[in-house]
Design an enzyme around this catalytic site. Structure first.
Site, PDB file in Angstrom:
ATOM      1  N   GLU A  97      53.258  44.214  39.199  1.00 23.79           N
ATOM      2  CA  GLU A  97      52.786  43.270  38.192  1.00 23.79           C
ATOM      3  C   GLU A  97      53.309  43.745  36.845  1.00 23.79           C
ATOM      4  O   GLU A  97      53.337  44.948  36.567  1.00 23.79           O
ATOM      5  CB  GLU A  97      51.264  43.189  38.152  1.00 23.79           C
ATOM      6  CG  GLU A  97      50.762  42.212  37.084  1.00 23.79           C
ATOM      7  CD  GLU A  97      49.254  41.976  37.128  1.00 23.79           C
ATOM      8  OE1 GLU A  97      48.794  41.024  36.476  1.00 23.79           O
ATOM      9  OE2 GLU A  97      48.550  42.741  37.801  1.00 23.79           O
TER      10      GLU A  97
ATOM     11  N   CYS B 261      46.487  39.262  37.907  1.00 24.23           N
ATOM     12  CA  CYS B 261      45.912  38.288  36.968  1.00 24.23           C
ATOM     13  C   CYS B 261      46.995  37.558  36.198  1.00 24.23           C
ATOM     14  O   CYS B 261      46.777  36.433  35.726  1.00 24.23           O
ATOM     15  CB  CYS B 261      44.954  38.989  36.009  1.00 24.23           C
ATOM     16  SG  CYS B 261      43.450  39.602  36.784  1.00 24.23           S
TER      17      CYS B 261
ATOM     18  N   ASN C 264      44.970  34.747  43.427  1.00 23.75           N
ATOM     19  CA  ASN C 264      44.767  36.177  43.204  1.00 23.75           C
ATOM     20  C   ASN C 264      43.371  36.411  42.661  1.00 23.75           C
ATOM     21  O   ASN C 264      43.078  36.043  41.528  1.00 23.75           O
ATOM     22  CB  ASN C 264      45.782  36.704  42.193  1.00 23.75           C
ATOM     23  CG  ASN C 264      45.418  38.083  41.673  1.00 23.75           C
ATOM     24  OD1 ASN C 264      45.616  39.085  42.356  1.00 23.75           O
ATOM     25  ND2 ASN C 264      44.855  38.153  40.470  1.00 23.75           N
ATOM     26  N   GLU C 265      42.496  36.956  43.483  1.00 25.68           N
ATOM     27  CA  GLU C 265      41.141  37.358  43.069  1.00 25.68           C
ATOM     28  C   GLU C 265      40.232  36.193  42.694  1.00 25.68           C
ATOM     29  O   GLU C 265      39.118  36.410  42.233  1.00 25.68           O
ATOM     30  CB  GLU C 265      41.185  38.343  41.889  1.00 25.68           C
ATOM     31  CG  GLU C 265      41.724  39.700  42.256  1.00 25.68           C
ATOM     32  CD  GLU C 265      41.593  40.706  41.123  1.00 25.68           C
ATOM     33  OE1 GLU C 265      41.137  40.338  40.016  1.00 25.68           O
ATOM     34  OE2 GLU C 265      41.947  41.874  41.337  1.00 25.68           O
TER      35      GLU C 265
END
Length: 788
Positions: free
Chosen positions: A26, A231, A355-356
């Site tokens: 990331e 994120c 994602n999450e």
């Protein structure tokens, strides 16, 4: 010294290991720009802006040069850009020539890193105002401009943007150098996309990667690469053209100089020079499967969601990506891939959607996108989100969706203290799901040998688990001058790089992953029941940036019915905490009404206005906490061990201002039951006492037997290994002899690193008898590789 017998049955194959261990990239901590990406110029297109970071402006990292009596005026315009995606360009007006005037770039960290005798590739777009072409110099100099390491003269054409390139050979070494553009005549020069790369990038590729960092990643031998986030993939507006829009892969492909700059969600600028094509190419170069992550059209931080009746844009985001990666050159996106230099398929087989994320907004959109992908590409292995916590209602909802929709994997994320990883080393043994778990982000907080050793014990558990399919440590990269997240695997500045102890543990597990797990059974293991922790100690309410009323507080001993009743009170900026009496009971409840008056709303950034109830506190570094109004509109159960946090569970509870919520916390010995307005979370606090031995055995394609042994205790072990087959050689690789708090650094990059031990002849002779004795020191990880 404890003696343990380990019986290995190589003929009893348990399961295939697949693509078990990989890495996660990331762009956090300047992982791409100023990191893995080879570009040496910072703010190369003059696109830095306050939207990226409040300290930024279009001239960040650039400064004027006026030598002798020269005079220059530099400013940035956007009226007649070369590229509308990046409309800003620099205008240099040389008013008095003197001894030369112009501009220079400071690069990243202390400056540009130059090595004597090495070549550097310069590129820019330029034009000159007026009717005649004009010359300018490109120079690489030391910080104060007193030494020139190399220079070339280029020419700008009048009125039209032209691409100019040259190669500079450095006549010296310097880690604080500057790139200089200098003019020796009165003129007005316009510049855009000013770039400098080392010629010897990884694999000598144009628009390439920094060689030293890329090689350390390559040496891990990961089976897959998860990218680009994180994120980073889901924060931003829904408009793909917005500067602060969500990460969209289509903006990252095509001509590198034309890709639009974007606001990175970690508060800096992204050039997107490392885009999806470069990610796919790097995966191929290092022999790893690509595992891209795309958004489901939902930003859980700012609660922006695409219209359910108009999801086609997001569906096409997934379908077109698969075509870009795998499609024939006759397809639109396959043709683009070919035009970029790769006509063959990248053979992508994994795709993560989200994602999450938690909440209905995500679950609904995921299923629409998933259905469309399965219809067109049924062989793609899809991955959904199980949220950012190790347990809780949202974790369970994510897993329920994975099972219901027949996803290949459910993506779990958790960052914990080392003790949590030891306590949960057998976490995946009990999974009975159809989908496999993908541990897409994990790490123990901090970067010592103790952290790496705890992770090793947990990784052995992952190796042996049938329903754990993929796992990757996170984050991967950190530029030490631009840190956003403290715990990372590789650290670097502009000319050095080192791996943490966790890097070397990951390297051992990836290099020696093997292809099939085989049966291994340890005898003489102590089986004393581990003592469950007592949840006694201090308690308090506290907040940093909210105003919360607590009413009807009752602390009750459920064995004796003794009660402590508290008065109504408010915790806020004026009175940030309210301490309560210590609780030393085995079975108790704490109940109260919670009402927030000041703080965010469900439409603001979640997690900014939290209130905590802390209990079972032994001291300020060891406690449990219930966190209200947490990230993604949640109530969280967290632990703190030796100052490092653990996320124990999460449930989504949307708590509005000025509304009252009933909260009941029940503790029964080591078990916790939390009820917030009918929303329930249960957790059992496990013992952090380690197993006597953590072990696994695998075989690889070359018929090597690989045995991993981890000792997370102070007592040495003598391991008697018995095998079914005969072996002639054994290689013993160990990490041991370190203090638990030791860590690596630029000054001592391999203070904690594996070393190979040469077995004595007596040990090697025992191999013919199918026996081998391994001395396992205290706090050690050892890998044994048996060869026939």
């Amino acid at each position: 010294m404890r003696e343990i017998r380990l019986n290995i049955s190589e003929n009893c194959r348990v399961k295939k290991q697949g693509d078990l261990f990989g890495i996660f990239f990331e762009d956090i901590n300047h992982a791409a720009d100023g990191g893995l990406y080879g570009e040496m110029v910072r703010n190369r297109a003059f696109e830095f802006d306050r939207i990226d970071n409040k300290s930024y402006h279009s001239m960040t990292a650039w400064e004027e040069i006026q030598r002798g009596n020269s005079m220059v005026q530099a400013h940035v315009e956007q009226w007649d850009p070369r590229n509308k995606n990046n409309p800003h360009y620099l205008v240099l007006e040389i008013l008095v020539e003197g001894e030369g005037a112009g501009i220079r770039n400071e690069g990243y960290n202390t400056g540009l890193f130059l090595e004597e005798g090495k070549e550097y590739c310069f590129t820019c777009y330029c034009r000159v105002r007026g009717e005649k072409e004009k010359a300018f110099e490109v120079r690489i100099e030391n910080k104060d401009g007193s030494v020139c390491y190399g220079k070339r003269t280029l020419t700008a054409e009048p009125g039209v943007w032209t691409k100019q390139e040259c190669t500079l050979k450095s006549e010296g070494s310097d880690s604080s150098a500057r790139l200089v553009i200098l003019m020796n005549q009165v003129m007005t020069l316009e510049l855009d996309t000013v770039s400098l790369f080392p010629a010897d990038t990884y694999k000598m590729q144009k628009n390439g990667l920094r060689r030293d960092i890329a090689r350390m990643i390559e040496e891990l031998k990961p089976r897959f690469v998860r990218f680009p986030g994180g994120c980073l993939t889901h924060i931003g507006s829904l408009n793909a053209k917005d500067r602060n829009g969500m990460y969209r892969w289509k903006n990252t492909v095509g001509e590198v100089w034309d890709r639009p700059s974007r606001r990175n969600s970690w508060n800096y600028n992204q050039t997107l020079g490392v885009g999806f094509y470069e990610f796919f190419r790097f995966c191929e170069d290092i022999g790893a499967q690509p595992l891209p992550v795309i958004s489901a059209g939902f930003d859980p931080h700012f609660l922006r969601a695409a219209d359910m009746d108009n999801l086609q844009e997001w569906i096409e985001e997934a379908l077109d990506l698969i075509e870009f990666a795998n499609g024939d050159v006759t397809t639109k996106w396959g043709n683009l891939r070919a035009s970029m230099g790769h006509p063959d398929s990248f053979h992508m087989k994994y795709l993560a959607i989200g994602n999450e994320e938690v909440g209905d907004e995500y679950y609904e959109r995921y299923e629409k996108i998933q259905d469309a992908v399965k219809k067109v590409y049924p062989d793609i292995l899809l991955i959904n989100s199980a949220g950012p916590s190790a347990a809780g209602s949202e974790f369970e909802k994510g897993w329920a969706q994975a099972e219901r929709t027949e996803a290949a994997f459910a993506d779990e994320h958790f960052y914990q203290c080392p003790e949590w990883f030891i306590a949960n080393a057998h976490r995946y043994d009990i999974y009975k799901t159809k989908a496999k778990a993908f541990l897409g982000e994990y790490a123990s907080h901090d970067m010592t040998w103790w952290n790496a050793l705890a992770e090793a014990a947990f990784m052995i558990g992952m190796e042996k688990a049938d329903r754990l399919g993929l796992a990757c440590y996170a984050p991967l990269l950190n530029n030490t001058d631009y840190t956003n997240w403290k715990t990372n695997m590789l650290h670097y500045d502009n000319h050095r790089v080192y791996g943490t102890p966790s890097y070397y543990v990951q390297k051992l597990f990836m290099n020696y992953q093997g292809e099939e797990l085989v049966k291994a059974q340890a005898d003489r293991i102590l089986t004393e029941e581990k003592k469950a922790p007592k949840l006694h100690g201090g308690c308090r309410f506290f907040t940093e940036n909210s105003q919360v009323h607590i009413k009807n507080l009752v602390i009750r001993n459920e064995d004796t019915y003794e009660e402590i009743r508290g008065e109504n009170f408010c915790v806020s900026g004026k009175m940030k905490e309210k301490k309560m009496p210590d609780i030393c009971w085995d079975h108790y409840t704490v109940s109260f009404d919670y009402q927030r008056e000041i703080g965010g709303t469900p439409q603001t950034l979640c997690g900014e206005h939290t209130m905590c109830f802390e209990f079972a506190a032994r001291d300020e570094k060891n406690c449990l906490q219930v966190v209200f109004d947490g990230w993604e509109r949640t109530v969280n159960l967290n632990g703190m061990v030796n100052g490092f946090p653990c996320s124990l569970g999460m449930m989504q509870v949307i708590m509005d201002r000025d509304c009252s919520y009933k909260c009941v916390l029940e503790v029964r010995e080591n078990k916790i039951h939390l009820n917030v307005d009918g929303n329930v979370l249960d957790h059992e606090c496990l013992s952090t006492e380690p197993d006597e031995l953590y072990y696994s055995a695998v075989v690889d394609d070359e018929d090597h037997l690989i045995v991993k042994l981890s000792n997370v205790a102070q007592e040495k072990k003598l391991i008697h290994i018995t095998t079914q087959q005969k072996y002639k050689e054994v290689k013993e690789i160990t990490m041991s002899g370190y203090e638990l708090e030791w860590r690596n650094s630029f000054e001592e990059p391999q203070k904690v690193a594996p070393k190979e031990v040469v077995p004595d002849e007596d040990k090697k002779q025992e191999l013919e008898k199918r026996n081998y004795v391994c001395e396992l020191p205290e706090y050690a990880l050892t890998v044994l590789v048996f060869s026939k």
